[in-house]
Motif scaffolding. Structure first.
Motif, mmCIF file in Angstrom:
data_model
loop_
_atom_site.group_PDB
_atom_site.id
_atom_site.type_symbol
_atom_site.label_atom_id
_atom_site.label_comp_id
_atom_site.label_asym_id
_atom_site.label_seq_id
_atom_site.Cartn_x
_atom_site.Cartn_y
_atom_site.Cartn_z
ATOM 1 N N THR B 37 57.117 7.639 21.628
ATOM 2 C CA THR B 37 55.604 7.795 21.219
ATOM 3 C C THR B 37 54.566 6.615 21.888
ATOM 4 O O THR B 37 53.351 7.397 22.000
ATOM 5 C CB THR B 37 55.387 7.680 19.707
ATOM 6 O OG1 THR B 37 55.860 6.424 19.264
ATOM 7 C CG2 THR B 37 56.227 8.974 18.999
ATOM 8 N N SER B 38 54.912 5.680 22.143
ATOM 9 C CA SER B 38 53.969 4.617 22.862
ATOM 10 C C SER B 38 53.676 5.190 24.135
ATOM 11 O O SER B 38 52.621 4.998 24.599
ATOM 12 C CB SER B 38 54.515 3.245 22.584
ATOM 13 O OG SER B 38 55.489 3.052 23.735
ATOM 14 N N LEU B 39 54.464 5.652 24.661
ATOM 15 C CA LEU B 39 54.373 6.097 26.234
ATOM 16 C C LEU B 39 53.450 7.371 26.230
ATOM 17 O O LEU B 39 52.535 7.625 27.092
ATOM 18 C CB LEU B 39 55.628 6.475 26.920
ATOM 19 C CG LEU B 39 55.641 7.028 28.312
ATOM 20 C CD1 LEU B 39 54.764 6.241 29.434
ATOM 21 C CD2 LEU B 39 56.917 7.177 29.086
ATOM 22 N N ILE B 40 53.683 8.137 25.239
ATOM 23 C CA ILE B 40 52.918 9.606 25.100
ATOM 24 C C ILE B 40 51.603 9.119 24.604
ATOM 25 O O ILE B 40 50.711 9.998 25.222
ATOM 26 C CB ILE B 40 53.619 10.545 24.168
ATOM 27 C CG1 ILE B 40 54.813 11.024 24.309
ATOM 28 C CG2 ILE B 40 52.604 11.632 23.752
ATOM 29 C CD1 ILE B 40 55.643 11.568 23.200
ATOM 30 N N ILE B 46 45.256 7.174 23.974
ATOM 31 C CA ILE B 46 44.635 7.014 22.653
ATOM 32 C C ILE B 46 45.753 6.006 21.793
ATOM 33 O O ILE B 46 46.742 5.687 22.543
ATOM 34 C CB ILE B 46 44.996 8.218 21.888
ATOM 35 C CG1 ILE B 46 46.137 9.014 21.709
ATOM 36 C CG2 ILE B 46 43.783 9.078 22.175
ATOM 37 C CD1 ILE B 46 46.526 9.645 20.691
ATOM 38 N N PRO B 47 45.369 5.245 21.008
ATOM 39 C CA PRO B 47 46.339 4.232 20.334
ATOM 40 C C PRO B 47 47.422 5.104 19.746
ATOM 41 O O PRO B 47 47.290 6.070 19.578
ATOM 42 C CB PRO B 47 45.389 3.457 19.444
ATOM 43 C CG PRO B 47 43.961 3.907 19.780
ATOM 44 C CD PRO B 47 44.107 5.202 20.621
ATOM 45 N N LYS B 48 48.599 4.320 19.955
ATOM 46 C CA LYS B 48 49.542 4.970 19.264
ATOM 47 C C LYS B 48 49.311 5.507 17.881
ATOM 48 O O LYS B 48 49.955 6.362 17.153
ATOM 49 C CB LYS B 48 50.960 4.249 19.342
ATOM 50 C CG LYS B 48 52.130 4.699 18.957
ATOM 51 C CD LYS B 48 53.388 3.580 19.210
ATOM 52 C CE LYS B 48 53.240 2.442 18.320
ATOM 53 N NZ LYS B 48 54.595 1.566 18.138
ATOM 54 N N ALA B 49 48.658 4.639 17.058
ATOM 55 C CA ALA B 49 48.667 4.779 15.635
ATOM 56 C C ALA B 49 47.908 6.346 15.466
ATOM 57 O O ALA B 49 48.013 6.922 14.521
ATOM 58 C CB ALA B 49 47.817 3.753 15.232
ATOM 59 N N ASN B 50 46.887 6.620 16.293
ATOM 60 C CA ASN B 50 46.372 7.765 16.295
ATOM 61 C C ASN B 50 47.336 9.195 16.609
ATOM 62 O O ASN B 50 46.949 10.056 16.017
ATOM 63 C CB ASN B 50 45.204 8.031 17.444
ATOM 64 C CG ASN B 50 43.977 6.950 16.905
ATOM 65 O OD1 ASN B 50 43.884 6.090 16.492
ATOM 66 N ND2 ASN B 50 42.807 7.626 17.391
ATOM 67 N N LEU B 51 48.140 8.722 17.376
ATOM 68 C CA LEU B 51 49.175 9.766 17.815
ATOM 69 C C LEU B 51 49.876 10.277 16.405
ATOM 70 O O LEU B 51 50.091 11.340 15.987
ATOM 71 C CB LEU B 51 50.208 9.335 18.654
ATOM 72 C CG LEU B 51 51.236 10.546 19.074
ATOM 73 C CD1 LEU B 51 51.516 10.182 20.443
ATOM 74 C CD2 LEU B 51 52.386 10.308 18.028
ATOM 75 N N GLN B 59 59.323 14.125 15.856
ATOM 76 C CA GLN B 59 59.954 15.517 15.711
ATOM 77 C C GLN B 59 58.957 16.529 15.400
ATOM 78 O O GLN B 59 58.929 17.758 16.005
ATOM 79 C CB GLN B 59 60.773 15.348 14.347
ATOM 80 C CG GLN B 59 62.332 15.019 14.713
ATOM 81 C CD GLN B 59 63.041 16.250 14.230
ATOM 82 O OE1 GLN B 59 62.789 17.436 14.019
ATOM 83 N NE2 GLN B 59 64.437 15.856 14.217
ATOM 84 N N ALA B 60 57.722 16.340 14.660
ATOM 85 C CA ALA B 60 56.575 17.220 14.404
ATOM 86 C C ALA B 60 56.071 17.491 15.717
ATOM 87 O O ALA B 60 55.816 18.727 16.188
ATOM 88 C CB ALA B 60 55.763 16.633 13.436
ATOM 89 N N LEU B 61 55.765 16.474 16.761
ATOM 90 C CA LEU B 61 55.126 16.835 17.810
ATOM 91 C C LEU B 61 56.045 17.588 18.771
ATOM 92 O O LEU B 61 55.634 18.580 19.346
ATOM 93 C CB LEU B 61 54.756 15.308 18.513
ATOM 94 C CG LEU B 61 54.120 15.265 19.947
ATOM 95 C CD1 LEU B 61 53.047 16.208 19.941
ATOM 96 C CD2 LEU B 61 53.996 13.913 20.268
ATOM 97 N N TYR B 62 57.309 17.297 18.873
ATOM 98 C CA TYR B 62 58.146 18.021 19.731
ATOM 99 C C TYR B 62 58.338 19.456 19.266
ATOM 100 O O TYR B 62 58.191 20.542 20.078
ATOM 101 C CB TYR B 62 59.658 17.389 19.187
ATOM 102 C CG TYR B 62 60.724 17.985 20.396
ATOM 103 C CD1 TYR B 62 60.448 17.796 21.713
ATOM 104 C CD2 TYR B 62 61.703 18.630 19.824
ATOM 105 C CE1 TYR B 62 61.615 18.178 22.640
ATOM 106 C CE2 TYR B 62 62.767 19.000 20.704
ATOM 107 C CZ TYR B 62 62.539 19.030 22.117
ATOM 108 O OH TYR B 62 63.699 19.358 23.012
#
Lengths: 211, 211
Positions: B37-40, B46-51, B59-62
């Motif tokens: 998630t940090s690479l994405i 954007i900061p990882k927390a925003n993702l 999983q939800a993103l996938y």
DNA sequence: GTCTATAGAATGATAGAC
DNA sequence: GTCTATCATTCTATAGAC
């Protein structure tokens, strides 16, 4: 004394083999980045520290497996003879590739993932061995076309179609099995698939096929 | 009030879009397990927390991306008409698949990796939608064979060959580019590849093709 | 050669101030 | 909605006793 020629001890042989086998499994399933040494060790039935004793890094283990895949690749490549009869040469090559897809599906999957990731480990192989081999076969196919033995198709695209079709049965085996009632293709079905591929491709380039 | 019908705010729309785009990239390259998630987040800018604010879990993103891929898949599936002329129906379908391979290579790669990993997220889709669609097309192809419009080939294996050939140009684009002098296939070359595939497959099943 | 214990970094995910 | 700081976990890899 150079240790390179010393015999490998029995436990080393056994452990390296089970590590390589487990690693092939895990790399095929999860890719290089997704695979973990602890999972590989667990599947190999040894403590993780032992894995690192035999293969210092995850990369080293991966490269050892990639080397095996090259050997298999070369094995298939050699079946594509510079033969007068394109039907015979191509049929032999397609059958060899189908055979490998059945016997070494994990290697095929690892190869596929390597390519999808931009070939970080095998780019030199693509640019040297694979490119050289492909150019030499393109030449042969062009000669067949010039001699009127096969229809005028782009030789590279014909090779891609053969690679795609044969490797598909390794890489997408799970999908094919699902559509096959959840069963892996039987030996009989696999022989049918192979004949089918040979027939369509040969007829597709204008070579008579005996049915 | 049900929030489901509220308009998405502008930043949400923008952020979700750039996250999805970056995630498609990273999942295609590294697979689900290998993606982080940090690479994405970094690629999305954007900061990882925003993702994790927009997509609670990896999983939800996938799954959001998998949904997009289904939409594309259905789009291609619909081009395979129940048509009297197999040459026309198959040629249209192959061209649609080649078009998708060119326009959505990342989706194709994610699909391929899903299958190679045993389809942990899409098994139900394989067993319902894909299986149903395949069976219905097998029926049509069988009718064509019975009517003597195409040669007698196993319909499923013909479909696999079409899938293999078309998806190969997305999944193995890096290898093909390397063999193409390090250049991506031009629009002209891609049109040639497409015609080539249509010609070989149609001729391979005994359909006359105008060259 | 084997294995426990662990260092040191990276991971998915969250708390909580703004 | 945004972002810093951080937690708990897992990762690759190693030290060192046996």
């Amino acid at each position: 004394m150079d240790t390179q020629f010393q015999k490998k001890s029995k436990p080393r042989k056994r452990n390296e083999a089970s590590i390589l086998s487990a690693a092939e499994d895990v790399f095929a399933e999860l890719g290089f980045a997704g695979a973990t040494t602890s999972l590989i060790a667990r599947r190999a039935g040894i403590p993780k520290a032992n894995l690192h004793y035999y293969f210092p890094t995850k990369q080293a283990l991966y490269r050892a497996i990639i080397n095996n895949i090259f050997t298999i690749w070369l094995q298939a490549a050699e079946t594509f003879d510079d033969c007068d009869d394109p039907g015979e040469a191509l049929s032999r090559y397609i059958r060899a590739k189908m055979d490998i897809a059945r016997k070494h599906p994990l290697g095929s999957k690892i190869w596929a993932q390597e390519i999808m990731q931009g070939a970080p480990q095998i780019q030199d192989f693509l640019e040297t061995t694979l490119k050289g081999w492909t150019l030499s076969r393109v030449k042969i196919i062009k000669r067949w076309i010039a001699e009127g033995k096969i229809a005028s198709v782009d030789p590279a695209y014909l090779l891609y179609m053969i690679w795609a079709t044969t490797q598909h049965y390794a890489d997408f085996a799970h999908q094919i099995n699902t559509l096959n009632g959840g069963q892996a293709l039987s030996d009989k079905q696999y022989e049918e698939v192979t004949s089918n591929a040979v027939t369509i491709i040969l007829r597709g380039i204008g070579v008579q096929v005996q049915e």
